[in-house]
Structures are given as structure tokens and as C-alpha cells.
Design a protein around this motif. Sequence first.
Motif, PDB file in Angstrom:
ATOM      1  N   LEU A 136       0.835  -1.219   0.000  1.00  0.00           N
ATOM      2  CA  LEU A 136       0.000   0.000   0.000  1.00  0.00           C
ATOM      3  C   LEU A 136       0.862   1.258   0.000  1.00  0.00           C
ATOM      4  N   ASN A 137       1.942   1.222   0.756  1.00  0.00           N
ATOM      5  CA  ASN A 137       2.769   2.422   0.921  1.00  0.00           C
ATOM      6  C   ASN A 137       3.817   2.621  -0.169  1.00  0.00           C
ATOM      7  N   ALA A 138       4.001   1.601  -1.012  1.00  0.00           N
ATOM      8  CA  ALA A 138       5.010   1.728  -2.076  1.00  0.00           C
ATOM      9  C   ALA A 138       4.437   2.501  -3.261  1.00  0.00           C
ATOM     10  N   ASP A 139       5.303   3.271  -3.904  1.00  0.00           N
ATOM     11  CA  ASP A 139       4.892   3.963  -5.135  1.00  0.00           C
ATOM     12  C   ASP A 139       5.029   3.019  -6.325  1.00  0.00           C
ATOM     13  N   ALA A 140       5.953   2.074  -6.205  1.00  0.00           N
ATOM     14  CA  ALA A 140       6.192   1.131  -7.297  1.00  0.00           C
ATOM     15  C   ALA A 140       6.673  -0.194  -6.713  1.00  0.00           C
ATOM     16  N   ILE A 141       6.340  -1.274  -7.403  1.00  0.00           N
ATOM     17  CA  ILE A 141       6.750  -2.606  -6.946  1.00  0.00           C
ATOM     18  C   ILE A 141       7.357  -3.370  -8.127  1.00  0.00           C
ATOM     19  N   ILE A 142       8.595  -3.807  -7.939  1.00  0.00           N
ATOM     20  CA  ILE A 142       9.257  -4.598  -8.989  1.00  0.00           C
ATOM     21  C   ILE A 142       9.330  -6.052  -8.524  1.00  0.00           C
ATOM     22  N   HIS A 143       8.778  -6.952  -9.331  1.00  0.00           N
ATOM     23  CA  HIS A 143       8.784  -8.378  -9.013  1.00  0.00           C
ATOM     24  C   HIS A 143       9.831  -9.082  -9.865  1.00  0.00           C
ATOM     25  N   SER A 144      10.570 -10.002  -9.259  1.00  0.00           N
ATOM     26  CA  SER A 144      11.569 -10.754 -10.008  1.00  0.00           C
ATOM     27  C   SER A 144      11.405 -12.225  -9.670  1.00  0.00           C
ATOM     28  N   VAL A 145      11.193 -13.040 -10.714  1.00  0.00           N
ATOM     29  CA  VAL A 145      10.794 -14.422 -10.440  1.00  0.00           C
ATOM     30  C   VAL A 145      11.248 -15.370 -11.558  1.00  0.00           C
ATOM     31  N   PRO A 146      11.735 -16.547 -11.185  1.00  0.00           N
ATOM     32  CA  PRO A 146      12.067 -17.529 -12.226  1.00  0.00           C
ATOM     33  C   PRO A 146      10.849 -18.376 -12.610  1.00  0.00           C
ATOM     34  N   VAL A 147      10.987 -19.049 -13.739  1.00  0.00           N
ATOM     35  CA  VAL A 147       9.975 -20.008 -14.180  1.00  0.00           C
ATOM     36  C   VAL A 147      10.209 -21.332 -13.484  1.00  0.00           C
ATOM     37  N   TYR A 148       9.202 -21.861 -12.852  1.00  0.00           N
ATOM     38  CA  TYR A 148       9.195 -23.222 -12.319  1.00  0.00           C
ATOM     39  C   TYR A 148       8.045 -23.949 -13.013  1.00  0.00           C
ATOM     40  N   PHE A 149       8.357 -24.968 -13.774  1.00  0.00           N
ATOM     41  CA  PHE A 149       7.337 -25.745 -14.489  1.00  0.00           C
ATOM     42  C   PHE A 149       6.360 -24.852 -15.246  1.00  0.00           C
ATOM     43  N   TRP A 150       6.909 -24.000 -16.100  1.00  0.00           N
ATOM     44  CA  TRP A 150       6.156 -23.126 -17.016  1.00  0.00           C
ATOM     45  C   TRP A 150       5.217 -22.146 -16.298  1.00  0.00           C
ATOM     46  N   ALA A 151       5.565 -21.815 -15.077  1.00  0.00           N
ATOM     47  CA  ALA A 151       4.700 -20.902 -14.307  1.00  0.00           C
ATOM     48  C   ALA A 151       5.565 -20.160 -13.297  1.00  0.00           C
ATOM     49  N   MET A 152       4.943 -19.281 -12.499  1.00  0.00           N
ATOM     50  CA  MET A 152       5.713 -18.592 -11.459  1.00  0.00           C
ATOM     51  C   MET A 152       5.963 -19.548 -10.287  1.00  0.00           C
ATOM     52  N   THR A 153       6.912 -19.208  -9.437  1.00  0.00           N
ATOM     53  CA  THR A 153       7.213 -20.056  -8.270  1.00  0.00           C
ATOM     54  C   THR A 153       6.034 -20.024  -7.290  1.00  0.00           C
ATOM     55  N   SER A 154       5.972 -21.030  -6.449  1.00  0.00           N
ATOM     56  CA  SER A 154       4.872 -21.102  -5.462  1.00  0.00           C
ATOM     57  C   SER A 154       4.923 -19.920  -4.499  1.00  0.00           C
ATOM     58  N   GLN A 155       6.142 -19.451  -4.191  1.00  0.00           N
ATOM     59  CA  GLN A 155       6.262 -18.296  -3.284  1.00  0.00           C
ATOM     60  C   GLN A 155       5.586 -17.065  -3.883  1.00  0.00           C
ATOM     61  N   MET A 156       5.855 -16.835  -5.186  1.00  0.00           N
ATOM     62  CA  MET A 156       5.281 -15.651  -5.837  1.00  0.00           C
ATOM     63  C   MET A 156       3.767 -15.804  -6.007  1.00  0.00           C
ATOM     64  N   LYS A 157       3.312 -17.033  -6.267  1.00  0.00           N
ATOM     65  CA  LYS A 157       1.874 -17.241  -6.485  1.00  0.00           C
ATOM     66  C   LYS A 157       1.092 -17.033  -5.184  1.00  0.00           C
ATOM     67  N   ALA A 158       1.649 -17.542  -4.080  1.00  0.00           N
ATOM     68  CA  ALA A 158       0.973 -17.360  -2.786  1.00  0.00           C
ATOM     69  C   ALA A 158       0.875 -15.870  -2.457  1.00  0.00           C
ATOM     70  N   TYR A 159       1.972 -15.152  -2.696  1.00  0.00           N
ATOM     71  CA  TYR A 159       2.006 -13.696  -2.470  1.00  0.00           C
ATOM     72  C   TYR A 159       0.946 -12.998  -3.324  1.00  0.00           C
ATOM     73  N   LEU A 160       0.911 -13.343  -4.606  1.00  0.00           N
ATOM     74  CA  LEU A 160      -0.015 -12.661  -5.531  1.00  0.00           C
ATOM     75  C   LEU A 160      -1.470 -12.971  -5.174  1.00  0.00           C
ATOM     76  N   ASP A 161      -1.757 -14.215  -4.856  1.00  0.00           N
ATOM     77  CA  ASP A 161      -3.138 -14.585  -4.488  1.00  0.00           C
ATOM     78  C   ASP A 161      -3.617 -13.809  -3.259  1.00  0.00           C
ATOM     79  N   ARG A 162      -2.677 -13.497  -2.373  1.00  0.00           N
ATOM     80  CA  ARG A 162      -3.064 -12.773  -1.154  1.00  0.00           C
ATOM     81  C   ARG A 162      -3.363 -11.297  -1.417  1.00  0.00           C
ATOM     82  N   TRP A 163      -3.149 -10.827  -2.649  1.00  0.00           N
ATOM     83  CA  TRP A 163      -3.580  -9.479  -3.022  1.00  0.00           C
ATOM     84  C   TRP A 163      -5.106  -9.393  -2.975  1.00  0.00           C
TER      85      TRP A 163
END
Length: 189
Positions: free
Chosen positions: A73-100
Amino acid sequence: MKVLGVLGSPRIGGNSDILLDQALAGAKEMGAKPEKIILSRKKIAGCLDCTKCNETGICVIKDDMLEIHKKILNADAIIHSVPVYFWAMTSQMKAYLDRWCAFFDGNWAWHEAYKPKMKGKKIGLITVCGDPNVHTADPIVHSFKSTSEFSGLNLVGVVQVSAGQKGEIDKNEKAKNEAYGLGKKIATP
Ligand SMILES: Cc1cc2nc3c(=O)[nH]c(=O)nc-3n(C[C@H](O)[C@H](O)[C@H](O)COP(=O)(O)O)c2cc1C
């Protein structure tokens, strides 16, 4: 300007990490205040779709994502950096994104209280894949692009690179320059 860097790889010092540091350095050069979050060092459970946040705007899961919600909420910008795991984002990034999910009401509109902070927020994305074809990461790009279009975030730029071995990307000046440039661009008012 506050720029948040979110690392979706569990490999600290790996390719996504190196490029995220480059992007944050670029943002810093423009006068931004960077902060990095390493998702694999946080406890972040998956969204339960309990719908409680639709009314309250607060997630019922009491883990590290509550603090990250505030940082988003307090950030003006957010940069995400993530590798491909099995043709998709990593589980860490997916859990984070779903919690949006917590930022939205029952109609998938920003909660009124969050709208001024979220609408138009700048987003950046860096993807790394072992495959020489950088488009192997397109499903991740699709996810961030669609989320941005759907909710009115401002996807400022995407950098897609290939690298397999840990830290290999450090030798790739072009990739590092692209990531640095993304950081500079996102921190430009
Ligand atoms: C579990 C796992 C699954 C992977 N799946 C893919 C894949 O589907 N396609 C691909 O191109 N690379 C795949 N990779 C390779 C990584 O994307 C690659 O090694 C990348 O450089 C890792 O980035 P990092 O150093 O930031 O962790 C996979 C790696 C792991 C550990």
C-alpha cells in the motif's frame, strides 16, 4: 519515491535476485528509496477464499503477508523478479499474488479505502527461465499483465531473460542493463 522489490526465487544470490538488485540500484539512482522483500524467507500461506476480506479489507490469515500488505500500500512502485518453475511462477510468488485478494471487495474492485493508493500503482516484472527461449516465461507475464489491466495497475515494464546456473546472469551485461533501466524507468516521476 518508495520502490519495493519482491523476490520470488528461493535461490538467494541467484539470477532473479541479481537482476532485482540491478533494478533497485537503477531506482536508487533516480532518488528512490528501495526496499527488498525475499518471499522465501517469509511465511505466506495461500488464499483461502474465505471472502472475509471482501468486507473488512483485512486478511484473516495471520502471517507475514499482513506486513507485506502494508508495504504494498505504501510503495509507489513494486518490482517483481521471479524464475519459471514448471512453465509458471514459483509457489512463493503465487501465494504472495493470491493474497492481493485482500485489497479487493466482493465485486473485484479495489476497496474504497485502498483505491487511492492502488489505482495506477507502478508495477515492474523480471522473469528468468532456464530455457534459451525467454518466452517460456510468458505465462508469468500474462498473469501480471492481466492482473494489471483488470485492476488498473500500471505495468511499466517487463524484462525477460534466460539463465540456468546460479548467478550465471551476472555475466550478461545486456540483461543487467535492461533490469537497471526498468528500475530507472519505474522511479521516474
Ligand atoms: C523446480 C524448478 C522448475 C523449473 N522449471 C523450469 C521450466 O519449466 N522452464 C524453464 O525454462 N526453466 C525452469 N527451471 C529453471 C529456472 O527457471 C532457472 O534455473 C532460473 O535461472 C532460476 O532462477 P534463480 O536463479 O533466480 O532462482 C526450473 C527450476 C526449478 C528449480
